[in-house]
Design a protein around this motif. Structure first.
Motif, PDB file in Angstrom:
ATOM      1  N   VAL A 204       0.860  -1.187   0.000  1.00  0.00           N
ATOM      2  CA  VAL A 204       0.000   0.000   0.000  1.00  0.00           C
ATOM      3  C   VAL A 204       0.896   1.237   0.000  1.00  0.00           C
ATOM      4  N   ILE A 205       0.791   2.023  -1.071  1.00  0.00           N
ATOM      5  CA  ILE A 205       1.627   3.208  -1.225  1.00  0.00           C
ATOM      6  C   ILE A 205       0.752   4.450  -1.302  1.00  0.00           C
ATOM      7  N   GLY A 206       1.104   5.462  -0.525  1.00  0.00           N
ATOM      8  CA  GLY A 206       0.454   6.765  -0.616  1.00  0.00           C
ATOM      9  C   GLY A 206       1.268   7.683  -1.508  1.00  0.00           C
ATOM     10  N   ALA A 207       0.576   8.470  -2.324  1.00  0.00           N
ATOM     11  CA  ALA A 207       1.263   9.374  -3.241  1.00  0.00           C
ATOM     12  C   ALA A 207       0.547  10.729  -3.220  1.00  0.00           C
ATOM     13  N   TYR A 208       0.498  11.411  -4.351  1.00  0.00           N
ATOM     14  CA  TYR A 208      -0.122  12.730  -4.408  1.00  0.00           C
ATOM     15  C   TYR A 208      -0.489  13.050  -5.850  1.00  0.00           C
ATOM     16  N   TRP A 209      -1.439  13.981  -6.005  1.00  0.00           N
ATOM     17  CA  TRP A 209      -1.807  14.494  -7.329  1.00  0.00           C
ATOM     18  C   TRP A 209      -0.904  15.696  -7.600  1.00  0.00           C
ATOM     19  N   PRO A 210      -0.120  15.687  -8.685  1.00  0.00           N
ATOM     20  CA  PRO A 210       0.862  16.754  -8.889  1.00  0.00           C
ATOM     21  C   PRO A 210       0.221  18.113  -9.210  1.00  0.00           C
ATOM     22  N   ILE A 211       0.763  19.153  -8.607  1.00  0.00           N
ATOM     23  CA  ILE A 211       0.332  20.529  -8.869  1.00  0.00           C
ATOM     24  C   ILE A 211       1.578  21.397  -9.036  1.00  0.00           C
ATOM     25  N   LYS A 212       1.410  22.536  -9.656  1.00  0.00           N
ATOM     26  CA  LYS A 212       2.465  23.556  -9.762  1.00  0.00           C
ATOM     27  C   LYS A 212       3.784  22.994 -10.282  1.00  0.00           C
TER      28      LYS A 212
ATOM     29  N   LYS B 251     -13.030  10.091  -5.327  1.00  0.00           N
ATOM     30  CA  LYS B 251     -14.389  10.266  -4.809  1.00  0.00           C
ATOM     31  C   LYS B 251     -14.965   8.921  -4.401  1.00  0.00           C
ATOM     32  N   ASP B 252     -15.272   8.798  -3.114  1.00  0.00           N
ATOM     33  CA  ASP B 252     -15.973   7.623  -2.577  1.00  0.00           C
ATOM     34  C   ASP B 252     -15.225   6.307  -2.798  1.00  0.00           C
ATOM     35  N   THR B 253     -13.898   6.353  -2.723  1.00  0.00           N
ATOM     36  CA  THR B 253     -13.140   5.102  -2.771  1.00  0.00           C
ATOM     37  C   THR B 253     -12.700   4.748  -1.350  1.00  0.00           C
ATOM     38  N   GLU B 254     -12.234   3.525  -1.168  1.00  0.00           N
ATOM     39  CA  GLU B 254     -11.906   3.046   0.174  1.00  0.00           C
ATOM     40  C   GLU B 254     -10.727   3.788   0.781  1.00  0.00           C
ATOM     41  N   VAL B 255     -10.748   3.910   2.097  1.00  0.00           N
ATOM     42  CA  VAL B 255      -9.630   4.494   2.828  1.00  0.00           C
ATOM     43  C   VAL B 255      -8.562   3.408   3.012  1.00  0.00           C
ATOM     44  N   ILE B 256      -7.325   3.751   2.719  1.00  0.00           N
ATOM     45  CA  ILE B 256      -6.225   2.810   2.875  1.00  0.00           C
ATOM     46  C   ILE B 256      -5.131   3.459   3.725  1.00  0.00           C
ATOM     47  N   VAL B 257      -4.308   2.627   4.352  1.00  0.00           N
ATOM     48  CA  VAL B 257      -3.236   3.124   5.219  1.00  0.00           C
ATOM     49  C   VAL B 257      -1.905   2.727   4.589  1.00  0.00           C
ATOM     50  N   PRO B 258      -1.164   3.692   4.051  1.00  0.00           N
ATOM     51  CA  PRO B 258       0.080   3.354   3.356  1.00  0.00           C
ATOM     52  C   PRO B 258       1.210   2.972   4.307  1.00  0.00           C
ATOM     53  N   THR B 259       2.028   2.020   3.858  1.00  0.00           N
ATOM     54  CA  THR B 259       3.257   1.701   4.581  1.00  0.00           C
ATOM     55  C   THR B 259       4.450   2.413   3.955  1.00  0.00           C
TER      56      THR B 259
ATOM     57  N   GLU C 270     -10.271  -0.297 -13.313  1.00  0.00           N
ATOM     58  CA  GLU C 270     -10.958  -0.425 -12.030  1.00  0.00           C
ATOM     59  C   GLU C 270     -10.921  -1.863 -11.550  1.00  0.00           C
ATOM     60  N   SER C 271     -11.157  -2.800 -12.464  1.00  0.00           N
ATOM     61  CA  SER C 271     -11.123  -4.210 -12.095  1.00  0.00           C
ATOM     62  C   SER C 271      -9.729  -4.606 -11.626  1.00  0.00           C
ATOM     63  N   MET C 272      -8.719  -4.137 -12.352  1.00  0.00           N
ATOM     64  CA  MET C 272      -7.348  -4.473 -11.981  1.00  0.00           C
ATOM     65  C   MET C 272      -7.008  -3.906 -10.611  1.00  0.00           C
ATOM     66  N   ALA C 273      -7.389  -2.653 -10.383  1.00  0.00           N
ATOM     67  CA  ALA C 273      -7.059  -2.017  -9.106  1.00  0.00           C
ATOM     68  C   ALA C 273      -7.740  -2.730  -7.948  1.00  0.00           C
ATOM     69  N   SER C 274      -8.984  -3.166  -8.156  1.00  0.00           N
ATOM     70  CA  SER C 274      -9.711  -3.809  -7.065  1.00  0.00           C
ATOM     71  C   SER C 274      -9.183  -5.199  -6.777  1.00  0.00           C
ATOM     72  N   ARG C 275      -8.599  -5.851  -7.782  1.00  0.00           N
ATOM     73  CA  ARG C 275      -8.112  -7.211  -7.611  1.00  0.00           C
ATOM     74  C   ARG C 275      -6.616  -7.287  -7.302  1.00  0.00           C
ATOM     75  N   SER C 276      -5.906  -6.190  -7.544  1.00  0.00           N
ATOM     76  CA  SER C 276      -4.471  -6.217  -7.316  1.00  0.00           C
ATOM     77  C   SER C 276      -4.164  -6.252  -5.821  1.00  0.00           C
ATOM     78  N   PRO C 277      -3.140  -7.009  -5.417  1.00  0.00           N
ATOM     79  CA  PRO C 277      -2.724  -6.990  -4.010  1.00  0.00           C
ATOM     80  C   PRO C 277      -2.034  -5.680  -3.637  1.00  0.00           C
ATOM     81  N   ARG C 278      -1.733  -4.869  -4.640  1.00  0.00           N
ATOM     82  CA  ARG C 278      -1.080  -3.584  -4.396  1.00  0.00           C
ATOM     83  C   ARG C 278      -2.080  -2.440  -4.551  1.00  0.00           C
ATOM     84  N   LYS C 279      -2.020  -1.489  -3.626  1.00  0.00           N
ATOM     85  CA  LYS C 279      -2.955  -0.360  -3.632  1.00  0.00           C
ATOM     86  C   LYS C 279      -2.187   0.960  -3.676  1.00  0.00           C
TER      87      LYS C 279
END
Length: 212
Positions: free
Chosen positions: A42-50, A133-141, A89-98
């Motif tokens: 589980v990886i947390g990232a960001y939406w790029p700006i500026k 929008k309205d996707t699951e909350v995940i906790v990144p390591t 969407e199917s791949m993301a929901s089935r992948s062991p990686r988030k």
């Protein structure tokens, strides 16, 4: 140079880098190589700006690798060339990686991370930045953090809101943190403030900056 002046100057420089696309391509490669061997799911990232570096293409490839590796048994038809026809969407929901993108908690001024995949429903937050929008909350390591600038000891110069420092103080377990930025953002005289939390690693378009 004070932090406010440095921040403004670095953002302006980043937006006007004549070779920003080439630097971004180099950093994509650095990031993909650095991820090899990491066991995080589980990886947390960001939406790029500026003019920030966009880590999402490399991370989506990282997510795909878990699905298209030798251990993946496709449940959908194969094309004549052998590639798997899977909706993102199917791949993301089935992948062991988030992959997660930050959503601002207005009350506590912290960030939570919601699952992201290419094409997922998005909406703007209070700062005009797209968020899932309205996707699951995940906790990144593992957490990738954008840097306006960065200096010795793994300290970063951000936008001054303190969101990441407050978030890191509340996340359990503590994620491994990686700053991402371009080489123009190096600030050899950057001095941390008492509340600043150093990053575990810094990557730029030239490779690993910290630790050396």
């Amino acid at each position: 140079m004070d932090k406010l002046t440095a921040r403004k100057a670095l953002i302006e420089q980043r937006l006007n880098l004549p070779d920003r696309l080439q630097r971004a391509d180099l950093l994509q490669r650095v990031l993909r190589i650095w991820l090899i061997g990491r066991e995080d799911a589980v990886i947390g990232a960001y939406w790029p700006i500026k003019g920030e570096f966009d880590p999402l293409p490399a991370l989506y490839r990282w997510q795909e690798d878990a699905m298209l590796g030798e251990s993946f048994e496709p449940k959908t038809p194969l094309t004549p060339d052998g590639s798997v026809q899977i909706a993102t969407e199917s791949m993301a929901s089935r992948s062991p990686r988030k992959i997660g993108l930050p959503v601002v908690d207005k009350v506590h001024k912290t960030l939570t991370f919601h699952a992201w995949y290419p094409g997922c429903p998005m909406e703007e937050d209070a700062y005009g930045i797209p968020k899932p929008k309205d996707t699951e909350v995940i906790v990144p390591t593992l957490l990738f953090v954008p840097c306006v600038g960065y200096g010795p000891g793994g300290y970063r110069l951000g936008y001054g809101g303190g969101f990441y420092d407050r978030t890191l103080a509340t996340l359990l377990p503590q994620p491994f943190t990686v700053g991402l930025g371009y080489s123009h953002g190096w600030l050899p005289e950057l001095m941390p403030e008492p509340h600043d939390v150093p990053l575990d690693t810094l990557l730029n378009d030239e490779g690993v900056v910290w630790p050396r």
